[in-house]
Design an enzyme around this catalytic site. Structure first.
Site, PDB file in Angstrom:
ATOM      1  N   GLY A  35       0.796  -1.227   0.000  1.00  0.00           N
ATOM      2  CA  GLY A  35       0.000   0.000   0.000  1.00  0.00           C
ATOM      3  C   GLY A  35       0.828   1.276   0.000  1.00  0.00           C
ATOM      4  NE  ARG A  93     -15.362  22.432   2.511  1.00  0.00           N
ATOM      5  CZ  ARG A  93     -16.191  21.436   2.233  1.00  0.00           C
ATOM      6  NH1 ARG A  93     -17.487  21.625   2.311  1.00  0.00           N
ATOM      7  NH2 ARG A  93     -15.735  20.257   1.871  1.00  0.00           N
ATOM      8  CG  HIS A 126     -14.133  28.001   1.943  1.00  0.00           C
ATOM      9  ND1 HIS A 126     -15.420  28.160   1.485  1.00  0.00           N
ATOM     10  CD2 HIS A 126     -14.197  28.198   3.269  1.00  0.00           C
ATOM     11  CE1 HIS A 126     -16.216  28.430   2.496  1.00  0.00           C
ATOM     12  NE2 HIS A 126     -15.502  28.461   3.595  1.00  0.00           N
ATOM     13  CE  LYS A 191     -23.670  26.817   5.105  1.00  0.00           C
ATOM     14  NZ  LYS A 191     -22.953  26.254   3.966  1.00  0.00           N
ATOM     15  NE  ARG A 193     -21.482  23.365   6.997  1.00  0.00           N
ATOM     16  CZ  ARG A 193     -21.986  22.515   6.120  1.00  0.00           C
ATOM     17  NH1 ARG A 193     -22.410  21.330   6.499  1.00  0.00           N
ATOM     18  NH2 ARG A 193     -22.069  22.857   4.847  1.00  0.00           N
ATOM     19  CG  ASP A 218     -21.957  27.832  -1.783  1.00  0.00           C
ATOM     20  OD1 ASP A 218     -21.061  28.624  -1.432  1.00  0.00           O
ATOM     21  OD2 ASP A 218     -22.540  27.086  -0.981  1.00  0.00           O
TER      22      ASP A 218
HETATM   23  C1  R5P Z   1     -19.245  26.466   3.053  1.00  0.00           C
HETATM   24  O1  R5P Z   1     -18.983  27.442   3.708  1.00  0.00           O
HETATM   25  C2  R5P Z   1     -19.190  26.438   1.577  1.00  0.00           C
HETATM   26  O2  R5P Z   1     -19.198  27.711   1.020  1.00  0.00           O
HETATM   27  C3  R5P Z   1     -20.334  25.593   1.013  1.00  0.00           C
HETATM   28  O3  R5P Z   1     -21.562  26.242   1.275  1.00  0.00           O
HETATM   29  C4  R5P Z   1     -20.344  24.229   1.637  1.00  0.00           C
HETATM   30  O4  R5P Z   1     -19.088  23.677   1.590  1.00  0.00           O
HETATM   31  C5  R5P Z   1     -21.337  23.321   0.949  1.00  0.00           C
HETATM   32  O5  R5P Z   1     -21.321  22.075   1.580  1.00  0.00           O
HETATM   33  P1  R5P Z   1     -22.527  21.077   1.435  1.00  0.00           P
HETATM   34  O6  R5P Z   1     -22.792  20.894  -0.028  1.00  0.00           O
HETATM   35  O7  R5P Z   1     -22.043  19.819   2.091  1.00  0.00           O
HETATM   36  O8  R5P Z   1     -23.692  21.645   2.161  1.00  0.00           O
END
Ligand code: R5P
Length: 304
Positions: A35, A93, A126, A191, A193, A218
């Protein structure tokens, strides 16, 4: 200059090489029986500027390892410079320790890449908290943007009564710029999360979506939940149609099927990550940036 790729991004690497009229040679990558990674250059690199074109999807962890091995090997074989072109750069991210004990992956990735490459080029990274690549990497970096290409695509292909929507504050910067270019109204949702796979969105800047074609813009579609929740809200607000355009289409865990079920009319991405939804070609951005670097090299003897 020699252009290579390490498994991903072969099409875009070939296209860039063709336009720049420089050789393209994918490196040989396989695993030893246990591997361990095995990697071999197929052409000499001594004295050359080696450009690795490789997006970090699919397989972001493996991509990081392959790029480090390829860059170190290129230097070891006498390459003059190694430039990484990662149209999609992963790990960005995780830009903070959101919970005690977590790794700040973006910093670790940048620290290791900074030791073996001389410049990094990416597209719409990002960089919400960092703002610039310079805040992360100790080498020169260029964060290009696909915004003008997305605006052109919308202008040419989606002509209805439009409203551009950023599904969260991070995406609003892109949504706002695109809307301005095509003179369309724009708004942002807020949003929350809850987990990697659960988000909720609400409207905070009221704007009429009744009878409109809403385009959710996005940087990344990963699991698709952000866009799905935003689409549900837009339809609930009376939108006639909802589409989405993203720079980086990761589409993990059957995201594409889930998006189709959520009645997204158009699902469009750039070819930063190769995918069936690619409709916007970012190769010209990369070509221009590589040309700019080469011209400076000729005039002032320093590549950057
Ligand atoms: C997050 O801040 C990014 O801009 C996207 O909104 C995010 O990565 C989208 O992730 P998902 O498709 O899993 O909701």
């Amino acid at each position: 200059m020699l252009i290579i790729s390490c498994g991903n991004s072969k099409k875009i690497a070939q296209a860039v090489a063709r336009t720049l009229k420089v050789p393209y040679s994918p490196i040989h990558i396989s695993d030893f029986p246990d591997g361990d990674l095995y990697l071999k250059f197929n052409v000499p690199v001594k004295g050359k500027t080696v450009v690795i074109i490789h997006s970090f999807q699919p397989h972001s962890n493996e991509s990081l390892l392959r790029i480090i091995f390829a860059a170190e090997t290129a230097k070891d074989l006498g390459a003059k410079k190694v430039i990484l072109v990662a149209p999609y750069l992963a790990f960005l991210r995780q830009d903070a320790r959101f919970h005690p004990g977590e790794a700040i992956s973006s910093k670790i990735m940048a620290k290791h890449l900074s030791t073996c490459i001389d410049k990094i080029i990416t597209i719409d990274g990002h960089l919400h908290r960092y703002q610039t690549l310079g805040a992360l990497f100790s080498i020169p970096g260029k964060d290009l943007t696909a915004n003008p290409l997305i605006a052109d695509y919308i202008k040419k292909n989606i002509k209805n009564d439009l409203v551009i929507v950023g599904p969260d504050w991070e995406s609003f910067q892109w949504a706002e710029r695109i809307a301005k270019k095509i003179s369309a109204p724009v708004t942002v949702f807020e949003k929350t999360r809850h987990t990697s796979r659960k988000v909720s969105v609400k409207m905070i800047k009221p704007i009429s979506l009744k009878g409109k074609h809403v385009i959710i813009v996005d940087d990344i579609i990963s699991t698709g939940h952000t866009v799905i929740q935003a689409a549900k809200l837009a339809y609930a607000q009376g939108a006639k149609e909802v589409s989405t355009i993203a720079v980086h289409g990761l589409f993990v865990e059957n995201a594409l099927q889930k998006l189709k079920k959520a009645k997204l009319k158009h699902i469009v991405t750039t070819n930063c990550i190769e995918h069936a939804t690619n409709k916007i070609d970012v190769a010209p951005l990369l070509v221009e940036e590589l040309k700019r670097g080469t011209i400076r090299f000729v005039s002032d003897f320093s590549f950057f």
